[in-house]
Design an enzyme around this catalytic site. Sequence first.
Site, PDB file in Angstrom:
ATOM      1  N   SER A 233       0.851  -1.194   0.000  1.00 54.23           N
ATOM      2  CA  SER A 233       0.000   0.000   0.000  1.00 54.23           C
ATOM      3  C   SER A 233       0.881   1.236   0.000  1.00 54.23           C
ATOM      4  O   SER A 233       1.987   1.215   0.543  1.00 54.23           O
ATOM      5  CB  SER A 233      -0.872   0.020   1.249  1.00 54.23           C
ATOM      6  OG  SER A 233      -0.085   0.314   2.389  1.00 54.23           O
ATOM      7  N   ASP A 234       0.402   2.305  -0.607  1.00 56.15           N
ATOM      8  CA  ASP A 234       1.067   3.571  -0.314  1.00 56.15           C
ATOM      9  C   ASP A 234       0.895   3.799   1.186  1.00 56.15           C
ATOM     10  O   ASP A 234      -0.005   3.240   1.827  1.00 56.15           O
ATOM     11  CB  ASP A 234       0.491   4.730  -1.132  1.00 56.15           C
ATOM     12  CG  ASP A 234       1.463   5.912  -1.168  1.00 56.15           C
ATOM     13  OD1 ASP A 234       2.393   5.945  -0.329  1.00 56.15           O
ATOM     14  OD2 ASP A 234       1.296   6.804  -2.020  1.00 56.15           O
ATOM     15  N   TRP A 235       1.788   4.594   1.737  1.00 60.00           N
ATOM     16  CA  TRP A 235       1.850   4.720   3.197  1.00 60.00           C
ATOM     17  C   TRP A 235       0.547   5.338   3.739  1.00 60.00           C
ATOM     18  O   TRP A 235       0.280   6.524   3.548  1.00 60.00           O
ATOM     19  CB  TRP A 235       3.074   5.547   3.572  1.00 60.00           C
ATOM     20  CG  TRP A 235       4.302   4.714   3.837  1.00 60.00           C
ATOM     21  CD1 TRP A 235       5.086   4.771   4.967  1.00 60.00           C
ATOM     22  CD2 TRP A 235       4.900   3.705   3.006  1.00 60.00           C
ATOM     23  NE1 TRP A 235       6.100   3.841   4.871  1.00 60.00           N
ATOM     24  CE2 TRP A 235       6.008   3.173   3.702  1.00 60.00           C
ATOM     25  CE3 TRP A 235       4.587   3.148   1.766  1.00 60.00           C
ATOM     26  CZ2 TRP A 235       6.816   2.148   3.194  1.00 60.00           C
ATOM     27  CZ3 TRP A 235       5.386   2.137   1.245  1.00 60.00           C
ATOM     28  CH2 TRP A 235       6.478   1.655   1.962  1.00 60.00           C
TER      29      TRP A 235
END
Length: 754
Positions: A233-235
């Site tokens: 996931s993006d952060w």
Amino acid sequence: MTHTHTAAAALVAKMTLEEKASLTSGDSFWTTKAVERVGVPSVMLTDGPHGLRKQRANFDHLGIGDSVPATCFPPAVGLGSSWDADLAHRVGAALGLESAIENVAVILGPGVNIKRSPLCGRNFEYFSEDPIVAGVMGAALVQGTQTMGVGTSLKHFAANNQEHDRMRSSSDIDPRPLREIYLRGFQRVVEDAQPATVMCSYNRINGVYASEDPFLLTRVLREEWGFAGFVVSDWGAVNNRVAGLAAGMDLEMPSSGGRTDAEIVAAVRDGSLDEAVLDASATRVAALATAWSAAPRVAGPLDVDAHHALAREAAGRSIVLLKNDGGVLPLRAAQSVAVIGAFATDPRYQGAGSSLISPTKLDNALDEFVVQGGADNVSFAQGFTNDGSGDADAFRAEAVALAATAEVAVVFAGLPAHLESEGFDRENIDLPAVQLALIDAVLAANPRTVVVLSNGGAVALPFAERVPAIVEAWLLGQAGGSATVDVLYGAVNPSGKLTETIPLSLEDTPAFLNFPGEQGHVRYGEGLFVGYRWYDARNMAVAYPFGHGLSYTSFAYGDATAAVEADGNITVKVTVTNTGDRAGREVVQAYSGLASEAVQRPERELKAFAVIALEPGESGEVSLTVRRADLAYWHVAADRWVVEGGDYAIDVAASSRDIRSQVTVAVEGDALLLPLTRESSLAEVFAHPVAGPIVQGMMAQLTDVVGGDDAAGGMDMQKMLASFPIGRIGMIAGEAGSPEVIDQLLAMANAPQG
Ligand code: BGC
């Protein structure tokens, strides 16, 4: 399944449910969890993309905390402008080496999102408005990095084309632009280079979060493209963790403190999540972690000078000479030069946010001017301040006085850092007014004025007609200052070309009325017509077109040839000759176009490009491969790619608006026979090989009954009824078109042929 995956699956088989779930989220801000009991280590993933950002402490994802020094290579806005895949490969390998020395398993990049609007605050991290440029350059970077045994993370998947409301906004896109523009670059990188990981983006796509979209993460990415790595996931992009896992989102970053692992365990226990899904994700993460721990360690220290030299070479090739009237450039060493502008001493060389690198060194242009031009010939005036402090009139007056005494004035203008960053978009495409006033004043004092630009996204150039020479130096990384001077004095002959159109005004840009959206949605209303596709379709003037860039030499193109190979790809060949008096490099571009029967198409679309280096007077043959798959359009009803048959025009070009040779090539189309339904139009039925002749016959009878075309006032009945659904033809044809008759016809048409 690869050997590593099989071995990882065996480890996962020994794990408890809790251990498996633990592998699907981070241990810390930048690391995965270990399962030491069975031998799965923890590994580090960190930014990216144009240098390593390994934080020492104070972890955050916006580059606020300090990080270990690393080489800052040109961000994608620069490197992309080189159109040089070999160079990107070498830069990728250097990034991989620096990551390996720092024991980083995955560097988070490259970003291959499309520059939909020049306003996107993160355009500096992306390559182009065109998916082939983004895909080819991205694939080369990935391949280069992964040759060093370090993984990459292709981001931000997908349709993350703005920063405004980026963690919620839904990018509402029709299937064709989604496939043909926004996913095509990602597809190229996945299929050609198999990045170790793909990072899903924050936004929604057509209402669904990318982090929990089974269409995106499973059907498209894995089933269609054959992606074998894991999705991270993006952060902070996770919304519903269990839904995400089921959709194919393997690793949540950063750590959730174990909260979402427990949600996954509970979902398996209550039967709402299939344990096999968890096994697959845990296996993918374990595969990377074990492969990394088995890789030979790379000892430092980093050869800082060697990588700085590569950064300088890459920066030199990234610079685009937009204009050079009267041979103002290159400068001669003996000329007196007034160097003007704050960016000459305080370079803008990278963008703000998660990609912010602590450089190992930092060159500035003024120092290098002194080296190459000689201290006696070079003078400097600041011209303006970036924070608006001080007396702007006084700064300008000083610069004008200096320019008046020099043979040439070089103004370093550009966007101040605070206008361009991850996290928010720009509000306009203008340079600060104080700089525009300075350029005009300097020009009035000295007609031999050169403007050098430092900016991460396109800016309007209201002075373009008046200033004789303009150098687009983008953001060039830590060696940008010296590389710019290499180009100004001709030590490097410029060869970069624009990967994004420079428009005349913001109002002209394709997404102008649909950016950044409202009420949680951004409608991609321009469809396929992004970048040059838009300006060409509307026949609009631009400041500088996509693909444009000048050299200090000149190139002549011969007549191109094009041939379809056995595999269906098209080989395009053209001889290019350096007709000037210095060595140079030329970026040769191949575009295709088709007067389409089936679908709407842009007039011309880039399909291939290559760089050729030529000595003065030398000729060389450039061979370009236009992939058959890249000719395909997305067929919405068939839900697949289709290559339309026909005579394709292949334009071999020095820019999208500088076509040097055109050749036509006949391409055989894909077979496409959609089943007929009651909803099928008569035109579709007429075109059908089985039903067509039968219905033609029925029509002839009908025309006799109602009195022929004359009864319709001389109109063509077939044309008038073309859009009529066959299921409703009974209204006109009576019993001859009864539902029973139509269903029989459809059954006959749809029966397996042969
Ligand atoms: C950015 C990513 C980055 C991540 C980690 C996010 O905010 O969108 O590009 O890799 O943070 O820093």
